[in-house]
Design a protein around this motif. Structure first.
Motif, short mmCIF file in Angstrom:
data_model
loop_
_atom_site.label_atom_id
_atom_site.label_comp_id
_atom_site.label_asym_id
_atom_site.label_seq_id
_atom_site.Cartn_x
_atom_site.Cartn_y
_atom_site.Cartn_z
N MET A 1 0.81 -1.19 0.00
CA MET A 1 0.00 0.00 0.00
C MET A 1 0.86 1.26 0.00
O MET A 1 0.49 2.25 -0.61
CB MET A 1 -0.97 -0.05 1.15
CG MET A 1 -0.48 0.73 2.34
SD MET A 1 -0.83 0.15 3.94
CE MET A 1 0.62 -0.59 4.49
N VAL A 2 2.00 1.21 0.66
CA VAL A 2 2.90 2.36 0.65
C VAL A 2 3.44 2.58 -0.75
O VAL A 2 3.49 3.71 -1.23
CB VAL A 2 4.04 2.18 1.68
CG1 VAL A 2 5.07 3.27 1.56
CG2 VAL A 2 3.48 2.15 3.09
N ASP A 3 3.82 1.49 -1.42
CA ASP A 3 4.32 1.61 -2.80
C ASP A 3 3.24 2.18 -3.71
O ASP A 3 3.53 3.00 -4.58
CB ASP A 3 4.78 0.24 -3.33
CG ASP A 3 6.05 -0.25 -2.65
OD1 ASP A 3 6.76 0.56 -2.02
OD2 ASP A 3 6.31 -1.47 -2.73
N GLU A 4 2.01 1.74 -3.50
CA GLU A 4 0.89 2.25 -4.30
C GLU A 4 0.71 3.76 -4.06
O GLU A 4 0.49 4.52 -5.01
CB GLU A 4 -0.38 1.49 -3.90
CG GLU A 4 -1.60 1.87 -4.70
CD GLU A 4 -2.83 1.12 -4.21
OE1 GLU A 4 -3.20 0.13 -4.86
OE2 GLU A 4 -3.41 1.53 -3.18
N PHE A 5 0.81 4.18 -2.82
CA PHE A 5 0.70 5.61 -2.48
C PHE A 5 1.77 6.40 -3.23
O PHE A 5 1.46 7.38 -3.92
CB PHE A 5 0.83 5.82 -0.97
CG PHE A 5 0.88 7.27 -0.57
CD1 PHE A 5 -0.28 8.02 -0.46
CD2 PHE A 5 2.09 7.89 -0.29
CE1 PHE A 5 -0.25 9.36 -0.09
CE2 PHE A 5 2.14 9.23 0.08
CZ PHE A 5 0.97 9.96 0.18
N TRP A 6 3.03 5.98 -3.11
CA TRP A 6 4.12 6.73 -3.74
C TRP A 6 4.03 6.69 -5.27
O TRP A 6 4.33 7.68 -5.93
CB TRP A 6 5.49 6.24 -3.25
CG TRP A 6 5.72 6.62 -1.83
CD1 TRP A 6 5.94 5.77 -0.79
CD2 TRP A 6 5.72 7.93 -1.25
NE1 TRP A 6 6.08 6.48 0.38
CE2 TRP A 6 5.95 7.80 0.13
CE3 TRP A 6 5.53 9.21 -1.78
CZ2 TRP A 6 6.01 8.90 0.99
CZ3 TRP A 6 5.59 10.30 -0.92
CH2 TRP A 6 5.83 10.14 0.43
N ALA A 7 3.62 5.55 -5.82
CA ALA A 7 3.45 5.46 -7.28
C ALA A 7 2.39 6.44 -7.75
O ALA A 7 2.55 7.10 -8.79
CB ALA A 7 3.09 4.04 -7.70
N ALA A 24 4.59 8.30 4.05
CA ALA A 24 3.20 8.00 3.70
C ALA A 24 2.34 8.07 4.96
O ALA A 24 2.79 7.68 6.04
CB ALA A 24 3.10 6.61 3.07
N PRO A 25 1.11 8.56 4.85
CA PRO A 25 0.24 8.74 6.02
C PRO A 25 -0.41 7.42 6.47
O PRO A 25 -1.58 7.17 6.25
CB PRO A 25 -0.80 9.74 5.53
CG PRO A 25 -0.90 9.46 4.07
CD PRO A 25 0.49 9.08 3.64
N ILE A 26 0.39 6.59 7.11
CA ILE A 26 -0.08 5.28 7.55
C ILE A 26 -0.24 5.32 9.06
O ILE A 26 0.64 5.82 9.78
CB ILE A 26 0.93 4.19 7.15
CG1 ILE A 26 1.03 4.14 5.63
CG2 ILE A 26 0.55 2.85 7.73
CD1 ILE A 26 2.14 3.28 5.14
N LYS A 44 -6.36 -3.06 -1.27
CA LYS A 44 -5.81 -2.58 -2.54
C LYS A 44 -6.59 -1.32 -2.92
O LYS A 44 -7.81 -1.26 -2.79
CB LYS A 44 -5.98 -3.65 -3.61
CG LYS A 44 -5.45 -3.23 -4.97
CD LYS A 44 -5.64 -4.35 -5.97
CE LYS A 44 -5.22 -4.06 -7.36
NZ LYS A 44 -4.85 -2.77 -7.78
N GLY A 45 -5.89 -0.31 -3.35
CA GLY A 45 -6.52 0.95 -3.71
C GLY A 45 -6.38 2.01 -2.63
O GLY A 45 -6.57 3.20 -2.90
N TRP A 46 -6.02 1.60 -1.41
CA TRP A 46 -5.88 2.56 -0.32
C TRP A 46 -4.85 3.63 -0.67
O TRP A 46 -5.08 4.82 -0.48
CB TRP A 46 -5.51 1.87 0.99
CG TRP A 46 -5.27 2.86 2.08
CD1 TRP A 46 -6.19 3.35 2.95
CD2 TRP A 46 -4.04 3.51 2.40
NE1 TRP A 46 -5.62 4.27 3.79
CE2 TRP A 46 -4.28 4.39 3.47
CE3 TRP A 46 -2.75 3.45 1.89
CZ2 TRP A 46 -3.30 5.19 4.04
CZ3 TRP A 46 -1.75 4.25 2.44
CH2 TRP A 46 -2.04 5.10 3.51
N GLY A 47 -3.69 3.21 -1.16
CA GLY A 47 -2.62 4.16 -1.47
C GLY A 47 -3.04 5.15 -2.55
O GLY A 47 -2.80 6.35 -2.44
N THR A 48 -3.70 4.64 -3.58
CA THR A 48 -4.18 5.50 -4.66
C THR A 48 -5.23 6.47 -4.15
O THR A 48 -5.16 7.68 -4.39
CB THR A 48 -4.75 4.65 -5.81
OG1 THR A 48 -3.70 3.86 -6.36
CG2 THR A 48 -5.37 5.50 -6.90
N ALA A 49 -6.22 5.95 -3.43
CA ALA A 49 -7.31 6.80 -2.91
C ALA A 49 -6.78 7.87 -1.96
O ALA A 49 -7.20 9.03 -2.02
CB ALA A 49 -8.36 5.94 -2.21
#
Length: 137
Positions: A1-7, A24-26, A44-49
């Motif tokens: 999820m962190v990778d998804e956020f940064w991507a 990342a705001p975890i 899945k989708g948390w980082g993007t959202a």
């Protein structure tokens, strides 16, 4: 999820002088009622959202700060806000009530009424991204 956020952050431009956070705001693990340390689960989708919501909040703040002061920057901010409606946070992860609220917020903003944008920022934009002045201080 962190990778998804940064991507996701790499695909989103922020207003002038605004930056993504260093971390990342975890949510940190918390001690539960059983006295044990518990982590958090993310879908899945948390980082993007999360990144898209932070981006939307940053552009709402930009529009509010420029509204009535710098028409060109306010117009740019408004155009950015409109693109939110094509993002996953709006299309995939928001319910119809949320989409309706975003639509009415942007419609009122187009008519020169900042009230719903200000209300949304006050209620939903708790994470303030670092700016040039806060990064220097």
């Amino acid at each position: 999820m962190v990778d998804e956020f940064w991507a996701t952050t790499k695909t989103l431009d922020l207003p002038p002088g605004v930056y993504w956070p260093a971390k990342a705001p975890i949510a940190e693990p918390e001690v539960g009622s059983d006295g044990k340390l518990h982590g958090h689960s993310y879908e899945k989708g948390w980082g993007t959202a999360t990144a898209q919501t932070m981006w939307y909040c940053a552009w709402q703040r930009e529009w509010l700060s420029q509204f009535g002061h710098d028409n060109q920057r306010a117009t740019t901010a408004y155009q950015k806000l409109l693109t939110f409606k094509s993002m996953d946070q709006y299309v995939l992860y928001s319910d119809q009530g949320t989409r309706d609220f975003v639509d009415s917020t942007l419609s009122k903003a187009a008519l020169g009424d900042p009230s719903l944008v200000q209300n949304n920022v006050n209620l939903n934009c708790h994470t303030v991204l670092p700016t040039v002045s806060s990064a220097a201080g």
